[in-house]
Structure formats: structure tokens, C-alpha cells
Design a protein around this motif. Structure first.
Motif, PDB file in Angstrom:
ATOM      1  N   SER A   9      84.507  31.664   5.909  1.00  0.00           N
ATOM      2  CA  SER A   9      83.250  30.982   5.637  1.00  0.00           C
ATOM      3  C   SER A   9      82.448  30.937   6.930  1.00  0.00           C
ATOM      4  N   LEU A  10      81.234  31.482   6.904  1.00  0.00           N
ATOM      5  CA  LEU A  10      80.430  31.626   8.110  1.00  0.00           C
ATOM      6  C   LEU A  10      79.466  30.449   8.248  1.00  0.00           C
ATOM      7  N   HIS A  11      79.437  29.859   9.447  1.00  0.00           N
ATOM      8  CA  HIS A  11      78.582  28.697   9.697  1.00  0.00           C
ATOM      9  C   HIS A  11      78.009  28.767  11.110  1.00  0.00           C
ATOM     10  N   TYR A  51      71.730  32.271  13.626  1.00  0.00           N
ATOM     11  CA  TYR A  51      71.452  33.671  13.906  1.00  0.00           C
ATOM     12  C   TYR A  51      70.843  33.779  15.297  1.00  0.00           C
ATOM     13  N   THR A 111      75.104  36.597  17.722  1.00  0.00           N
ATOM     14  CA  THR A 111      75.778  36.591  16.417  1.00  0.00           C
ATOM     15  C   THR A 111      75.275  37.692  15.495  1.00  0.00           C
ATOM     16  N   ASN A 134      78.956  33.478   3.044  1.00  0.00           N
ATOM     17  CA  ASN A 134      77.931  33.264   4.077  1.00  0.00           C
ATOM     18  C   ASN A 134      76.817  32.397   3.513  1.00  0.00           C
ATOM     19  N   ALA A 186      75.109  30.584   5.888  1.00  0.00           N
ATOM     20  CA  ALA A 186      74.544  30.203   7.189  1.00  0.00           C
ATOM     21  C   ALA A 186      73.197  30.873   7.414  1.00  0.00           C
ATOM     22  N   ILE A 198      74.022  37.929  10.217  1.00  0.00           N
ATOM     23  CA  ILE A 198      75.305  37.677  10.872  1.00  0.00           C
ATOM     24  C   ILE A 198      76.337  38.724  10.482  1.00  0.00           C
ATOM     25  N   LEU A 199      76.172  39.300   9.284  1.00  0.00           N
ATOM     26  CA  LEU A 199      77.131  40.301   8.838  1.00  0.00           C
ATOM     27  C   LEU A 199      76.415  41.587   8.444  1.00  0.00           C
ATOM     28  N   GLU A 217      75.517  43.955   5.901  1.00  0.00           N
ATOM     29  CA  GLU A 217      75.449  43.866   4.448  1.00  0.00           C
ATOM     30  C   GLU A 217      75.909  45.162   3.779  1.00  0.00           C
ATOM     31  N   LEU A 246      76.955  35.293  -1.017  1.00  0.00           N
ATOM     32  CA  LEU A 246      75.902  35.317  -0.001  1.00  0.00           C
ATOM     33  C   LEU A 246      74.729  34.482  -0.487  1.00  0.00           C
TER      34      LEU A 246
END
Length: 317
Positions: A203-205, A208, A212, A232, A234, A238-239, A241, A258
């Protein structure tokens, strides 16, 4: 000209609170009409925004008397904070107001995805089908949740996950190893390498930032355990896609939720069409009835404080 301009949605009762003491112009679509917004900024001492109004560049020329920016949320991507600080403008995020809402969406997505397609069986069942064999999922109990970014929202998620009998580990280089929060919450502080290799769900928190950007890269996604769930709620960016979509399509990852994206709304050429085990929501993690009320009144109170000579503890100055 108004004292306070509100250019995006704000809880009506909070707007009314401000109107008791100030001349307020409220138009939740004003952010779409910059010429009109800028034309009324000469005398404004405060503006309340969400994530669409850009506080940078030419904005400052149009608002020479600004004292406060009330951010109806916590992300500051659309605010040039250093420029505000240089000009003595207090930036007022709604710190704490929407944490529960975001955490609950993260946990809801996690539970649906770990259980698999069970929650998407309604059309089959209504049609008289009985697809039990393909709807056998997993339990969250006993799984390891890796929280990437152990700030306020990450900690809310940790408490809820522990209530589901999950083991929680977290990576956050900005929270020192000797911070009492680790022992106090029973969460193990780990490295990014350890969290990528060990978690059954992530879990992303994180905010940006340049640091990151694409933190969860194609290389990171490839090294995650088969069947890993990724959430995600957040910030987009960050990732990777495209790499996430490919990993879901191949079956390497077990599912993803997402709520945020690198480009919002999604462009026509987004990589998610036809991708399985994927839940997409339109950046609504912080948006519940309760959070809107808390956020609106917090920002109204903090803007009033600044305009009457007091700087709130959560202000960025």
C-alpha cells in the motif's frame, strides 16, 4: 473585490462560516476560468482550492495581497510552496481531515483483491449461474502488508490491517529507526529492498516528488512475489503504470487498486483497457461526506485564523 476566493468545491456550511466574517466569492468551477479568477485577485487575502487551481507563476502577480492558501486536501503538487514562503503566504493543508477516508479505501480495495473475483460475481449470480469453482480467493489474515510511506495515513492503514490479523512492515526513510511509533504500533521498519521481497500486499502512501517518481518501477514490479496485491491511493507518478498493467495481464501480480494516476483523467491511450483484477477509482480516496465536512471546516477555521493574526500549527510558512 472579495477578501476570500473559493475556486473549487468547499462544504457549503464552511463557506457560510467564512461569510459571517468576510466578503467571500464562492464558485466551485472558477478554476476553469483563469482570466476571471485572476481579475478578482487584486484585493483577495485568501484563496481556498483543491487540486485543480495552480498556485504558481502568473497567479502571484494577480494576487499581490494574498496571505493564505487554504488547501482542501493534503497534496501540494499544485502549489509552489517555496514561492508562497518567499512572499509570506501561509499554505494551509487539511492535515488529518481525510486520513480515515483514504485508509478505508485502501483497506477495502485490499480485501476485495485478496479475495479475488468474489465481489464481481453479481451478474453471474443474477443470471442463474453458480461459478463457485472460479471464485475461490484468499484471506488477508496472516498475510504481510508492506506500507510504503509511514506517515499519518500509512499509520491508519497499519492499524486497520493489524485488526485483520495481518503482519505489517513499513519502509520510510524519513521516519528514524528510533522513533517510538515503530514499537508503539508493533510495525517493523524495513528497507525498500526488504519490502519489495517480503510483502504479500503493498500500500503506497508517499507524496509525489522527484525522488518518488516511478519508485515502484518495472524492475521493482518484476521482483514482487507472485500474486502480490498493490494499492495506490497516494499520488500518481509513483509507479510505472504500463509495467503494472503488464504484470496484471501476465498474472504475475494478483490485483491492484489505483485511485490516482500520472495523468488525470486518464488519456485515451492509457494501458489499463481490458486488464484483469484491477479496480480504478477517480481520485476519490479523500472524498467522503465526513471528510468533506471535516476538511471544509478545518480550512475555514485556519483561513480565519491567518486573516485575524494567528498562524495554525499545521501551516507551512
Amino acid at each position: 473585490m472579495p477578501d476570500i476566493i473559493i475556486s473549487e468545491f468547499m462544504q457549503p456550511s464552511a463557506v457560510d462560516d467564512l461569510r459571517r466574517d468576510f466578503d467571500v466569492h464562492y464558485d466551485e468551477t472558477l478554476y476553469k476560468r483563469l482570466d476571471e479568477l485572476y481579475a478578482m485577485g487584486q484585493d483577495a487575502r485568501a484563496i481556498c482550492i483543491r487540486n485543480e487551481t495552480e498556485i504558481r507563476g502568473a497567479f502571484f502577480d494577480a494576487f499581490p495581497n494574498l496571505k493564505a492558501v487554504g488547501r482542501l486536501g493534503v497534496g501540494l503538487d499544485n502549489i509552489d510552496v517555496p514561492a508562497c514562503q518567499e512572499r509570506g503566504i501561509a499554505v494551509l493543508p487539511a492535515t488529518g481531515a481525510n486520513e480515515v477516508s483514504v485508509a478505508e479505501l485502501a483497506i477495502a480495495g485490499l480485501m476485495m483483491l485478496v479475495r479475488g473475483t468474489t465481489y464481481f460475481a453479481t451478474p453471474d449470480v443474477v443470471a442463474g449461474n453458480w461459478p463457485r469453482g472460479r471464485l475461490i480467493g484468499r484471506e488477508v489474515s496472516g498475510k504481510t502488508l508492506g506500507i510504503v510511506g509511514f506517515g499519518r495515513i500509512g499509520r491508519h492503514v497499519a492499524r486497520r490491517a493489524q485488526g485483520l490479523d495481518m503482519t505489517v512492515i513499513a519502509a520510510d526513510p524519513h521516519v528514524p529507526a528510533d522513533d517510538p511509533v515503530w514499537a508503539g504500533m508493533g510495525v517493523e521498519k524495513v528497507s525498500f529492498d526488504r519490502i519489495w521481497d517480503s510483502a504479500d500486499a503493498l500500500s503506497l502512501h508517499l507524496p509525489y516528488t522527484p525522488e518518488t517518481h516511478n519508485l515502484v518501477s518495472a524492475e521493482v514490479i518484476a521482483r514482487l512475489k507472485p500474486g502480490t496485491i498493490l494499492v495506490n491511493v497516494a499520488r500518481g507518478g509513483i509507479l510505472d503504470e504500463a509495467a503494472l498493467a503488464a504484470a496484471l495481464t501476465s498474472g504475475h501480480l494478483g490485483g491492484a487498486l489505483l485511485d490516482v494516476f500520472a495523468t488525470e483523467p486518464l488519456p485515451a491511450d492509457n494501458p489499463f483497457r481490458g486488464v484483469p483484477n484491477l479496480i480504478l477509482t477517480p481520485h476519490i480516496g479523500a472524498t467522503t461526506d465526513e471528510a468533506r465536512i471535516r476538511t471544509g471546516h478545518m480550512i475555514a477555521d485556519n483561513v480565519r485564523a491567518v486573516l485575524t493574526g494567528t498562524i495554525p500549527d499545521t501551516a507551512i510558512v
